[in-house]
Scaffold this motif. Structure first.
Motif, PDB file in Angstrom:
ATOM      1  N   LEU A   6      51.875  37.189  36.618  1.00  0.00           N
ATOM      2  CA  LEU A   6      51.051  38.464  36.876  1.00  0.00           C
ATOM      3  C   LEU A   6      49.692  38.545  35.930  1.00  0.00           C
ATOM      4  N   VAL A   7      48.423  38.608  36.293  1.00  0.00           N
ATOM      5  CA  VAL A   7      47.312  38.509  35.789  1.00  0.00           C
ATOM      6  C   VAL A   7      46.582  39.957  35.753  1.00  0.00           C
ATOM      7  N   SER A   8      46.097  40.405  34.740  1.00  0.00           N
ATOM      8  CA  SER A   8      44.991  41.519  35.012  1.00  0.00           C
ATOM      9  C   SER A   8      43.725  40.997  34.838  1.00  0.00           C
ATOM     10  N   ALA A   9      42.734  41.177  35.902  1.00  0.00           N
ATOM     11  CA  ALA A   9      41.475  41.074  35.728  1.00  0.00           C
ATOM     12  C   ALA A   9      40.673  42.326  35.716  1.00  0.00           C
ATOM     13  N   ASN A  10      40.321  42.458  34.499  1.00  0.00           N
ATOM     14  CA  ASN A  10      39.934  43.920  34.101  1.00  0.00           C
ATOM     15  C   ASN A  10      38.509  44.196  34.882  1.00  0.00           C
TER      16      ASN A  10
ATOM     17  N   GLU B 226      31.447  33.589  30.789  1.00  0.00           N
ATOM     18  CA  GLU B 226      31.288  32.323  31.610  1.00  0.00           C
ATOM     19  C   GLU B 226      32.866  31.864  31.646  1.00  0.00           C
ATOM     20  N   ASP B 227      33.794  32.324  30.901  1.00  0.00           N
ATOM     21  CA  ASP B 227      35.270  31.498  30.850  1.00  0.00           C
ATOM     22  C   ASP B 227      36.133  32.590  31.314  1.00  0.00           C
ATOM     23  N   ASP B 228      36.015  33.723  31.170  1.00  0.00           N
ATOM     24  CA  ASP B 228      36.935  34.905  31.407  1.00  0.00           C
ATOM     25  C   ASP B 228      37.771  35.017  32.461  1.00  0.00           C
ATOM     26  N   ALA B 229      37.212  34.324  33.756  1.00  0.00           N
ATOM     27  CA  ALA B 229      37.929  34.589  34.718  1.00  0.00           C
ATOM     28  C   ALA B 229      38.702  33.496  35.104  1.00  0.00           C
ATOM     29  N   PHE B 230      38.733  32.550  34.129  1.00  0.00           N
ATOM     30  CA  PHE B 230      39.849  31.251  34.360  1.00  0.00           C
ATOM     31  C   PHE B 230      40.857  31.150  33.441  1.00  0.00           C
ATOM     32  N   VAL B 231      42.074  30.481  34.024  1.00  0.00           N
ATOM     33  CA  VAL B 231      43.135  30.304  33.232  1.00  0.00           C
ATOM     34  C   VAL B 231      43.228  28.850  33.370  1.00  0.00           C
ATOM     35  N   GLN B 232      43.642  28.319  32.020  1.00  0.00           N
ATOM     36  CA  GLN B 232      43.685  26.772  32.014  1.00  0.00           C
ATOM     37  C   GLN B 232      45.201  26.547  31.613  1.00  0.00           C
TER      38      GLN B 232
ATOM     39  N   ARG C  99      37.271  38.828  33.748  1.00  0.00           N
ATOM     40  CA  ARG C  99      37.952  39.302  32.411  1.00  0.00           C
ATOM     41  C   ARG C  99      39.214  39.417  32.286  1.00  0.00           C
ATOM     42  N   ILE C 100      40.034  38.554  32.318  1.00  0.00           N
ATOM     43  CA  ILE C 100      41.319  38.430  32.305  1.00  0.00           C
ATOM     44  C   ILE C 100      41.845  38.947  30.786  1.00  0.00           C
ATOM     45  N   TYR C 101      42.721  39.880  30.991  1.00  0.00           N
ATOM     46  CA  TYR C 101      43.138  40.656  29.825  1.00  0.00           C
ATOM     47  C   TYR C 101      44.667  40.391  29.330  1.00  0.00           C
ATOM     48  N   HIS C 102      45.341  40.128  30.396  1.00  0.00           N
ATOM     49  CA  HIS C 102      46.740  40.138  30.174  1.00  0.00           C
ATOM     50  C   HIS C 102      47.292  39.364  31.156  1.00  0.00           C
TER      51      HIS C 102
END
Lengths: 394, 394
Positions: free
Chosen positions: B352-356, B314-320, B338-341
């Motif tokens: 830079l964002v990795s969305a697994n 529910e949350d892992d696509a977001f950045v706050q 699914r942001i990993y890093h």
């Protein structure tokens, strides 16, 4: 237990006569002022590279910046010329005259735009970092008695949000330029109040722009997160000391302040002390007595130490090391005559020192404080490591 | 006034078939976990390079470090293998198996020595960064009831003074290794008191080594300027909150803490908050509520913002985005599943964002917070920019 150890070597793909590529991350460009050239030192390999970059013009107050992809370095000289140097081949691959007399340059946070601050004609020129074509000229002027006069510009730096910040000497005004917008507008014009701003610096976090004024013990501090609030004036005088009101006040060399931990260390030209200011309030905290008139204060990346150089033949071969917790001198090193510039290697293992009178570039181990390498150069001054590409305000 | 603008181009010295050298300063290695390969992205050119580095083994928890001259990257994988990558040619030019199961690696401040922390057999292996030959093995053991048992080692980092610091999981002991001395002696062995240290981090100034313990809300903090004083235990609990004593306590992922300004931001696995600690005293200051269970907290080089990622679909696509002065969430971005890093570019212009789950590498403008580039990658996780070469503890 057995351990499998094997290494395979890349077949040599290079043709005859081509040297293997060497790493550029440890390359340091050193200005040889008298001959108008740049020498290149590899501090990791501990050798001078055979190639020098020559015919660069008047290298007094030359500054060098680097593109974020480490393809290019850009040297700005007093004569108004910006030279582009290929960091791999060390060839000069372009140049542009932006003015008759420039003082400083900076590269935008996104690496796409170079800005030069100029005396004659006074203004700021923005050029494309990729092909050096002219993007924009901002002429600097000011009004007096209904007439318009030109103003010199100095202290240009890059700032967060892809901005440039600079200050107009006669105009007495700080400019914030937006390098992301078409036309590169001057977004804010902030008066400095006190007369004749003459030099400026930005803190390593890109938050505060600090302007020094000629013949003044005060500096103007602008919080770049709140430019509309205007500048605050800060005194560098030690309230516990007595001053001769008739003695001239000298502006500290602004590029040489060190920010470490919660303090700002200001080397005071003409006094045998550094002023320590609180980094968040900019209030005067105390003085640190040193052996001579300090010129440069350079912080270790660990922020535990400040290394200080001096002017005057009796002191200029020495470096004093200040502990940033004790706020006192903890060591004195003799490195070489007339130290002009110092810089820490990026993780703080070593310090590079140019000793101008002794024609030496010296590599000092920051932990043992022993000299580990000495190279002969012709009147070396400014030291510019390529890792400046990765620092705000450099 | 006329202005002289001219550019001369370097004659092409390269032979047929050779591509022109591209800048390596903006190269970013991205772990493609499922395929055991590294993709290479140039964030300045905004393109994936055509070459991938493949057959690298199990890339779960893979870490990559870089030599200070930017000739090499070194990838350490769980299978105990360290692979050396030429940063210019992107060829693998060597590898060494240091153990059957490794967890972390680090490069010394002077760039001469690589250390790996190992589970099986438990210990630390030191290898030469230039030719990968074995320099030293330190076996990790501990005594219990008069018998000697092996211990796993984790959390290895470089520290000022050319030291390595790591922690023994079963041994419950922090080691400080001097990488400048012959034989690479273990200079200090410091007990952690609390049981099962499991992960560790070092602050960006290289001063504090912080150890997390399994099933504990407490961490051990060692001031590396005073190792003989031993560790302090710090609670991450918010004293204003009520806790279920029977609920399991989860160790926060240590690599993901952010130090900015005077605060340390700790993403708490299993709670919808970050803990804010005082950077100098390590006292708990307050909690910042966030939308989900935080995983990574990454600071901007400006130290004005912290970007936080989350676990759970529910949350892992977001950045706050947390403002480090207001200590509250000021923005929420949807970046990809699914942001990993996450990592900031060196001057903070982009993230830079990795969305697994979405198989994407995303470049976000840090000022406008808009997505400026998206690349398709296969299950991307860790992001390693070459500029890590110039940072303490990375």
């Amino acid at each position: 237990m057995r351990r499998l150890v094997w290494i395979f070597l890349l077949p040599l793909l290079l043709g005859p006569g081509q040297a293997a590529s060497e790493g550029i991350g440890s390359r340091v460009f050193v200005v040889e002022r008298a001959s108008g050239s740049l020498a290149v030192y590899d501090y990791q390999a501990r050798k001078l590279l055979p190639k020098r970059i020559t015919d660069l013009g008047n290298l007094r107050h030359a500054t060098m910046i680097f593109s974020p992809d480490l393809r290019y370095g850009y040297l700005a000289t007093r004569g108004g010329k910006v030279s582009r140097i290929d960091l791999q081949s060390l060839e000069r691959t372009g140049e542009i005259f932006t003015s008759q007399n420039s003082i400083d340059n900076a590269i935008s946070q996104d690496g796409r735009v170079i800005a030069t601050a100029e005396y004659v004609p006074g203004g700021v020129t923005l050029i494309d970092a990729e092909d050096l074509h002219l993007l924009k000229e901002h002429r600097a002027t000011f009004e007096k008695d209904g007439k318009t006069f030109p103003s010199r510009v100095t202290g240009i730096v890059d700032a967060p949000g892809n901005r440039f910040v600079c200050v107009l000497i006669e105009g007495g005004e700080i400019w914030i330029i937006d390098a992301s917008q078409p036309g590169f507008p001057i977004e804010h014009r902030i008066p400095t109040n006190a007369a004749l701003p003459y030099d400026a610096m930005i803190t390593p976090d890109g938050r505060y722009y600090v302007v020094g004024h000629l013949e003044s013990d005060r500096v103007s501090v602008l919080d770049l997160t709140k430019p509309e609030a205007g500048v605050r004036e800060i005194s560098l005088r030690d309230p516990t000391l007595k001053y001769d009101k008739n003695a001239p006040v000298k502006l500290p060399h602004m590029a040489s302040w060190a920010v470490a931990g919660k303090w700002v260390f200001v080397p005071l030209v003409g006094e045998k002390r550094l002023a320590v200011l609180d980094r968040s309030t900019w209030e005067f905290h105390r003085s640190i007595p040193v052996r001579g008139h300090p010129v440069y204060a350079v912080r270790s990346p660990t922020e535990r130490e400040i290394w200080v150089s001096f002017s005057g033949e009796e002191d200029d071969a020495f470096v004093q090391i200040i502990d940033t917790e004790k706020l006192e001198v903890v060591d004195t090193l003799e490195v070489g005559g007339r130290i002009y510039h110092m810089d820490f290697t990026p993780r703080g293992s070593h310090v590079l020192v140019s000793a101008n009178r002794d024609n030496k570039l010296v590599l000092v181990n920051a932990a043992t404080r022993r000299i580990e390498d000495v190279q002969t150069l012709e009147s070396p001054s400014g030291i510019f490591g390529v890792w400046r590409a990765f620092r705000i305000g450099l």
